[in-house]
Design an enzyme around this catalytic site. Structure first.
Site, PDB file in Angstrom:
ATOM      1  N   ILE A 626       0.692  -1.443   0.029  1.00  0.00           N
ATOM      2  CA  ILE A 626       0.055  -0.130  -0.057  1.00  0.00           C
ATOM      3  C   ILE A 626       0.743   1.266  -0.092  1.00  0.00           C
ATOM      4  O   ILE A 626       0.386   2.282  -0.020  1.00  0.00           O
ATOM      5  CB  ILE A 626      -0.982  -0.070   1.266  1.00  0.00           C
ATOM      6  CG1 ILE A 626      -0.244  -0.124   2.384  1.00  0.00           C
ATOM      7  CG2 ILE A 626      -2.147  -1.028   1.009  1.00  0.00           C
ATOM      8  CD1 ILE A 626      -0.855   0.238   3.789  1.00  0.00           C
ATOM      9  N   GLU A 630      10.537   4.673   4.368  1.00  0.00           N
ATOM     10  CA  GLU A 630      11.656   5.003   4.443  1.00  0.00           C
ATOM     11  C   GLU A 630      12.902   3.896   4.471  1.00  0.00           C
ATOM     12  O   GLU A 630      13.658   3.945   3.615  1.00  0.00           O
ATOM     13  CB  GLU A 630      12.265   6.035   5.779  1.00  0.00           C
ATOM     14  CG  GLU A 630      13.649   6.184   5.756  1.00  0.00           C
ATOM     15  CD  GLU A 630      14.023   6.902   7.166  1.00  0.00           C
ATOM     16  OE1 GLU A 630      15.163   7.114   7.421  1.00  0.00           O
ATOM     17  OE2 GLU A 630      12.919   7.062   7.872  1.00  0.00           O
ATOM     18  N   PHE A 631      12.311   2.654   5.118  1.00  0.00           N
ATOM     19  CA  PHE A 631      13.341   1.605   5.179  1.00  0.00           C
ATOM     20  C   PHE A 631      12.660   0.611   4.199  1.00  0.00           C
ATOM     21  O   PHE A 631      13.537  -0.412   4.235  1.00  0.00           O
ATOM     22  CB  PHE A 631      13.119   1.220   6.653  1.00  0.00           C
ATOM     23  CG  PHE A 631      13.896   2.168   7.664  1.00  0.00           C
ATOM     24  CD1 PHE A 631      15.090   2.424   7.534  1.00  0.00           C
ATOM     25  CD2 PHE A 631      13.167   3.041   8.359  1.00  0.00           C
ATOM     26  CE1 PHE A 631      16.007   3.001   8.486  1.00  0.00           C
ATOM     27  CE2 PHE A 631      13.721   3.768   9.189  1.00  0.00           C
ATOM     28  CZ  PHE A 631      15.053   4.082   9.137  1.00  0.00           C
ATOM     29  N   GLY A 632      11.572   0.630   3.660  1.00  0.00           N
ATOM     30  CA  GLY A 632      11.260  -0.394   2.802  1.00  0.00           C
ATOM     31  C   GLY A 632       9.413  -0.444   2.346  1.00  0.00           C
ATOM     32  O   GLY A 632       9.031   0.783   2.517  1.00  0.00           O
ATOM     33  N   GLU A 633       8.972  -1.458   2.232  1.00  0.00           N
ATOM     34  CA  GLU A 633       7.506  -1.291   1.738  1.00  0.00           C
ATOM     35  C   GLU A 633       6.594  -1.374   2.895  1.00  0.00           C
ATOM     36  O   GLU A 633       6.952  -1.951   4.089  1.00  0.00           O
ATOM     37  CB  GLU A 633       7.209  -2.429   0.769  1.00  0.00           C
ATOM     38  CG  GLU A 633       7.957  -2.563  -0.539  1.00  0.00           C
ATOM     39  CD  GLU A 633       7.562  -3.506  -1.389  1.00  0.00           C
ATOM     40  OE1 GLU A 633       7.735  -3.480  -2.428  1.00  0.00           O
ATOM     41  OE2 GLU A 633       7.370  -4.731  -0.781  1.00  0.00           O
ATOM     42  N   VAL A 634       5.560  -0.596   2.889  1.00  0.00           N
ATOM     43  CA  VAL A 634       4.194  -0.823   3.675  1.00  0.00           C
ATOM     44  C   VAL A 634       3.280  -1.590   3.146  1.00  0.00           C
ATOM     45  O   VAL A 634       2.690  -1.375   1.953  1.00  0.00           O
ATOM     46  CB  VAL A 634       4.104   0.524   3.975  1.00  0.00           C
ATOM     47  CG1 VAL A 634       2.880   0.571   5.240  1.00  0.00           C
ATOM     48  CG2 VAL A 634       4.985   1.351   4.597  1.00  0.00           C
ATOM     49  N   ASP A 745       7.160  15.836  14.695  1.00  0.00           N
ATOM     50  CA  ASP A 745       6.843  15.705  13.373  1.00  0.00           C
ATOM     51  C   ASP A 745       5.253  15.565  13.202  1.00  0.00           C
ATOM     52  O   ASP A 745       4.733  14.851  12.480  1.00  0.00           O
ATOM     53  CB  ASP A 745       7.554  14.523  12.329  1.00  0.00           C
ATOM     54  CG  ASP A 745       7.451  14.465  11.155  1.00  0.00           C
ATOM     55  OD1 ASP A 745       6.948  15.635  10.452  1.00  0.00           O
ATOM     56  OD2 ASP A 745       7.347  13.692  10.430  1.00  0.00           O
TER      57      ASP A 745
END
Length: 986
Positions: A626, A630-634, A745
């Site tokens: 989806i 930053e570190f990979g897929e969600v 943030d």
């Protein structure tokens, strides 16, 4: 009428031969009373005189059947009066009869020497009588019908050519009233032969029309009369409208009115109604044909009015007979539960088999069970369901007001129109959950136990729903006239407190709330008590005047100091409580769970083990990607832990080839999230670290990020709903602030929204790298600062605090009220920093209540100590929700502002547009050029004065388009003022 007819020849008195046709077939509408040709033997009519007048003569037809005729030809003598009378003719109910005479007549000119005595006509008479045995002709009794003349007469030449000229004349007689009548023929000197005489009446014959039978009906007495006849429905039919027809004088049926319909179980066939065949049915009396039985039904006999359902199939009482038989639905599928303290959200998929019906709904059964999941009983009326418990059309429901630490079993039943006829457990699916510990309910009453000049002793009952073990109570109090601007807090573990150090004869307002391991409940309502004036025995009766004087002087000095401190406090901030507030903050942290920075651990993996639960990778099913983080897929997927229901989850994966630092930074977010437990904070389900890929598992938020969700639903929510969203975010941030966690943030893009529109704070990775964030600038701790959301002191000095989160919260408020518009629009980061330093702030979004924009401005105070705390923000939003009228006032009251609002960067530079069309094209609203032109807005000078009512009047109704145009107009107006030197920031 003359013609050549071939048949048997008869040679008569005149040497003339006739050819006579045999018997005729007459129309069904004619009923013959007398036909001379059908009489067997002699007619035997009475003639007068008996001799020398009419004479009966027989001829043979083509079938050699004798036909009796009468003839007379006394043309040589004058003053002829020869009568011929028929036998008595019964009327048979007819009121008017018809006489058909076929005869031949000799042309007098063809006979020599008869010019004075020969006639070419004869007379026709009738006489009504009830006596059928009259023997004599009494001429005076007869009524003349007509004088009969021949259309054609024959001559000697015709005889030579063997031509017969036969005449046919028809006359009607009526009205008749007696039982019968006689006909008479009077000869006055003609040479005539009566070939046949036929007497008949007319009727409308029996007929069936529109399934109604109309009997034989004799015509009326007049040639123009109509006889109304009511029909009777044929067998197996019934009247819809009364069937009628009119019988005309000519025997024709006229003007059919009304009709009959075949009964249920019968259909029309050849003018009648026949039974439906086996396997067919007809439910109602209509003009429709029988129908084949619908699916899953049958009819075993003829004439069925309905079809019987197959075994296991049913028909609801309201179902028409034409509807197929159906059955109850199967159970719902994929029931998922999500427990949130003492609330449960249930979701499921529709049943695999709807039973063939479109009216599937759902009923919910709630049971409260013992620790061993036995002895379950109904939950009762104290539990609330949203949107409702029964008749649900959606596949989700929220259940609230449950008891903490309690086992509940929820059954979701699939229901359709035939479920009542065959209820069964196979139509339900169930799930058993255990509620978590929740914050306690509100303390409902505070009672004073003892009131003195400087103290109040209070006591209160335990909350109705403690939802766990009460760890402590918090008493908040303040002077009534201070209206909660300056307050103090006292904590106690008992249900009583002694409040000391109060001013005499002063009204104080007290609030109490309870705390469990799940957190604080809501403060109670206000309870007001006034200290009394009775002095406390601070100085003994034997005290010396000197001591008394010193005491009084000291009291005066103390009062002066307190007043000075109060004034200084008020000057510092309308929200700050000066030094007392700092003391209070220290006091609040005692006994409250505090955030632990995972980066302080020597071994970062220890923080993960301590705060995050390890999940077996086999329990996780990844379904689709989806997004990319930053570190990979969600990804989205499902989590099925043994002993628990399968739930939807979001899955963050660590891409291959990571470094140790990247792994530590990736898992640090899980270490942070694992410390939080609040309904407005994203919930961590666990982590996968013992295999690859490394994963962080969180609850799944169906509606995604708040900014995109708002843009997708632009203008669809009420102000109260938007304030509710802000309240949820504020509540989550208050929880984080109470735990001494600084988010860094906070932005709408980092707020996630679930299917119930609950907003939850997420993305706890600001302390990590944010270099892929397009909103970032200015690296800090390996990351970047999102300038548009960050407080000025955090940008300038890297000073992040809860106060800087409050600034960011004000920007989130602006994002929510503008439905996801980009803060500061297309201004560069440097321009944003410069504008803020110069005192500019964002203007209120379209239709933003003044109270909300004022709260935004309070969050954007330059001095961080002047900004409100998150607890105060939540309290203020609660007040606005309880008082919706305070949200009705919109617009910007410049007289009450200390800062000038920013320019709207969506407005083109004033110097770059030369016409209204240029301006509309610049803001991509050129579709409305004709609207502006037709309304007379042909110059930019006229456009800058347009308002919302003007836009509505000229046909621009879209709220978002109005917002964009008015924002640009405001920007152009401000540019004009700047050019003219009238805009100076404060």
């Amino acid at each position: 009428m003359a013609g050549i007819v071939h048949g048997i020849l008869f040679c008569g008195l005149f040497g003339l031969c006739w050819a006579v046709t045999g018997s005729r077939i007459y129309p069904a509408s004619e009923v013959t009373l007398l036909d001379s040709r059908s009489v067997q033997g002699e007619l035997g009519w009475i003639a007068s005189p008996l001799e020398g007048g009419w004479e009966e003569v027989s001829i043979m037809d083509e079938k050699n059947t004798p036909i009796r005729t009468y003839q007379v030809c006394n043309v040589m003598e004058s003053s002829q009066n020869n009568w011929l009378r028929t036998d008595w003719i019964p009327r048979s109910g007819a009121q008017r009869v018809y006489v058909e005479i076929k005869f031949t007549l000799r042309d007098c000119n063809s006979l020599p020497g008869v010019m004075g005595t020969c006639k070419e006509t004869f007379n026709l008479y009738y006489y009504e009588s009830n006596n059928d045995k009259e023997r004599f002709i009494r001429e005076t009794q007869y009524v003349k019908i007509d004088t009969i003349a021949a259309d054609e007469s024959f001559t000697q030449v015709d005889i030579g050519d063997r031509i017969m000229k036969l005449n046919t004349e028809v006359r009607d007689v009526g009205p008749l009233s007696k039982k019968g009548f006689y006909l008479a023929f009077q000869d006055v000197g003609a040479c005539i032969a009566l070939v046949s005489v036929r007497v008949f009446y007319k009727k409308c014959p029996l007929t069936v029309r529109n399934l109604a039978q109309f009997p034989d009906t004799i015509t009326g007495s007049d040639t123009s009369s109509l006889v109304e006849v009511r029909g009777s429905c044929v067998d197996n039919s019934e009247e819809k409208d009364v069937p009628k027809m009119y019988c005309g004088a000519d025997g024709e049926w006229l003007v059919p009115i009304g009709n009959c319909l075949c009964n249920a179980g019968f259909e029309e066939h050849n003018g009648g109604c026949q039974a439906c065949k086996v396997g067919y049915y007809k439910a109602l009396s209509t003009d429709a044909a029988c129908s084949k039985c619908p699916p899953h039904s049958y009819a075993l006999r003829e004439g069925s009015t309905s079809c019987t359902c197959d075994r296991g199939y049913f028909r609801a009482d309201t179902d028409p007979a034409s509807m197929p038989c159906t059955r109850p639905p199967s159970a719902p599928q994929n029931l998922i539960s999500n427990v949130n303290e003492t609330s449960v959200n249930l979701e499921w998929s529709p049943p695999q088999n709807s039973g063939g019906r479109p009216d599937v709904s759902y009923n919910l059964v709630c049971k409260r069970c013992g620790s061993d999941l036995t002895r379950c009983r109904p939950c009762g009326s104290g539990v609330h369901y949203s949107p409702q418990q029964n008749g649900l059309k959606t596949t989700k429901v929220s259940i609230t007001d449950l008891q903490a630490h309690t086992n509940y079993t929820f059954e979701v039943w699939s229901i359709n129109g035939v479920s009542k006829q065959n209820p069964g457990q196979d139509q339900a699916v169930s799930v058993t959950v255990t509620t978590n510990q929740a914050a306690p309910s509100t303390v409902t009453q505070i009672q004073p136990k003892d009131i003195t000049r400087h103290s109040v002793s209070l006591t209160w009952p335990e909350p109705e729903r403690p939802n766990g073990v009460i760890l402590e109570y918090e008493v908040k109090y303040y002077e009534k006239d201070q209206n909660e601007r300056t307050y103090r807090i006292v904590k106690t573990t008992s249900r009583s407190a002694d409040i000391k150090g109060l001013n005499p004869l002063t009204a104080y307002v007290f609030h109490v709330r309870a705390r469990t391991a799940a957190g604080y409940g809501e403060f109670s309502g206000p309870f007001e008590f006034t200290t009394n004036t009775v002095p406390s025995p601070m100085i003994g009766e034997g005290a010396s005047p000197t001591v008394l004087l010193v005491s009084v002087a000291g009291s005066i000095v103390l009062v002066v100091i307190l007043i000075a401190a109060f004034v200084i406090s008020r000057r510092r901030s309308k929200y700050s409580k000066a030094k007392q507030e700092a003391d209070e903050e220290k006091h609040l942290n005692q006994g409250v769970k505090t955030y632990v920075d995972p980066f302080t651990y020597e071994d970062p993996n220890q923080a993960v083990r301590e705060f995050a639960k390890e999940i077996d990778a086999s329990c996780i099913k990844i379904e689709k990607v989806i997004g990319v983080g930053e570190f990979g897929e969600v990804c989205s997927g499902r989590l099925k832990v043994p002993g628990k229901r399968e739930i939807y989850v979001a899955i963050k994966t660590l891409k291959a080839g990571y470094t140790d630092k990247q792994r530590r930074d990736f898992l640090s977010e899980a270490s942070i999230m694992g410390q939080f437990d609040h309904p407005n904070i994203i919930h961590l389900e666990g982590v996968v670290t013992k295999c690859k890929p490394v994963m962080i598992i969180t609850e799944y938020m169906e509606n995604g990020s708040l900014d995109a969700f708002l843009r997708k639903n632009d203008g669809r929510f009420t102000v109260i709903q938007l304030v509710g969203i802000l309240r949820g975010i504020g509540s989550g941030m208050k929880y984080l602030s109470d735990m001494s966690y600084v988010h860094r943030d906070l932005a709408a893009r980092n707020i996630l929204v679930n299917s119930n529109l609950v907003c939850k704070v997420s993305d706890f990775g600001m302390s990590r790298v944010l270099e892929d964030d397009p909103e970032a600038a200015y690296t800090t701790r390996g990351g970047k600062i999102p300038i548009r959301w960050t407080a000025p002191e955090a940008i300038a000095y890297r000073k992040f605090t809860s106060a800087s989160d409050v600034w960011s919260y004000g920007i989130v408020m602006w994002e929510v009220m503008s439905y996801g518009e980009r803060p500061y629009w297309d201004m560069s980061n440097q321009d944003v920093i410069k504008a803020i330093e110069e005192g500019y702030r964002l203007p209120p979004p379209m239709d933003c209540p003044i109270a909300l924009h004022q709260l935004m401005l309070d969050c954007w105070q330059k001095e961080r100590s002047d900004r409100p705390k998150f607890g105060q923000i939540v309290s203020m939003l609660d007040k606005l929700i309880r008082n919706p009228n305070s949200l009705k006032r919109t617009g910007l009251d410049n007289s009450s502002r200390t800062n000038t609002t920013l320019l709207d960067p969506s407005s083109p530079e004033w110097s770059q547009v030369a016409s209204v069309l240029d301006w509309l094209q610049a803001i991509k609203m050129e579709r409305y050029k004709d609207n502006f032109t037709a309304a007379g807005y042909t110059s930019l000078e006229a456009v800058v004065h347009v308002n919302q009512d003007d836009l509505t009047r000229i046909g621009i109704s879209s709220p978002s388009h109005q917002n964009k145009i008015l924002s640009s107009v405001q920007g152009m107006r401000t540019q004009m003022q700047q050019i003219q030197g009238r805009m100076v920031p404060v």
